[in-house]
Design a protein around this motif. Sequence first.
Motif: not given
Length: 434
Positions: A108-112, A159-161, A171-176, A204-207
């Motif tokens: 995942a990538v994000a710009i501040s 996912s990261m926003k 930040t979200a991960d595959r461990d819920f 898992f959280v996908s988005c």
Amino acid sequence: MEDTAIEEAEVSGAAEFAPALVAAHPQGHSVAVAVGSELRVFNLKVGCAVSLAEDTGGRSHSDAIRDICFSANGALFASAGDDKLVKVWKTDTWCCIRTITSEKRVSAVAISTNGLYVTFADKFGVVWLVTLGENGAEHVSVDNKPVSILGHYCSIITSMKFSPDGRFIATADRDFKIRITLFPRNPLKGAHEIQSFCLGHTDFVSCISFTRISEGQSFLITGGGDSTIRLWDYINGCLLDTFQIRDKMGELLEANVTDDSNLAIADICPSNDGSLVAVAIQGFNGVMLLTCDLIGKKLSFLKVITMEKSYIPTSLASSSSTEALWTVMGASNMPNQAASQLLTRLRIVPHFQKDQLSSAYSGPPILEDSEVPHGEKLLLALQGSLDIAKQEEVLASVLAALKVSMHKMLVKKHYSEERREQRKRGRNDKKFKS
């Protein structure tokens, strides 16, 4: 049985499936599509394909791109993926002004929000940060190496926003788990203050995506492998509402699609005013539209826009000026897939706003190819081919994988005791010790 299925997925490459991605410039100046290692950009203002330039002396992407994003003001663009590279581009010239090398593959990538930092997450669940500077990365010395600012403890970040006001990074991960972290004024010293955890997903959280109700108030919308869309008060970590996708999808899908894992949420995209949420569902040929009442804090079903049976969107995007919903279908890392087969298919919903997509609206829900802005020039640049027959042939080979691949890719793997011992003996650190 489960071990066998997972091992087959590893051998066949389905577990490494890489979906095609789409991103739209916030002001509608351009649109970008990534498939495999290819990054394709079309300038919507000029009406031509963009030739990417390299100013950093770094190498181009050589493996699947896993995430792409524009900055909040559209001045910067970032791409990252399995080749352990993060590349930052200036969108006025589309020159790569920074190439960052990660120790692990990037998920995942994000710009501040202020455009001063780029963050990226690796496969070990660590979030890294690099300073870009006031006017872009060209003012930062080459020894500005990434620093780790937070981690999810060996759980892949999916996912990261950044929040619209720039105060938080989600930040979200595959461990819920969904973690909301206060983004400090000096993040180079680490982001240690956790604001909240948004806990409720059972797979898992996908988005994840932020949606704003006013200048000072916003909410978080998330989707996952448990077939749910959830609305959060992320400041306090409170779940406001849950919409269960499978309650509405049963009659629309094939009779043999009964496993909840085949209804994982592939992507979500809120409209400009936050009143609509478009949902791409693994295995479904179309998008579901939900209304989002941010005052009443409620998610409700609006309608389904069905597309051709051979089209399953893998990514969604919209911009604030064009009011169009961009969808793309495509994949890479498929077994026996040649570089020449990295084709995608675009479908555009022209009026992504509540009043024109209500049940009473009778206009066309999807643009035909002849109605797409800039027509064949755009389609050729972003799809890779105008030959519909060739597209159908290539995309048909990934259609089956699109129905199950996300769950295989993100679900936490379980192995028998015997299989665990076999994997331990094959680890590189064990080999070196012996």
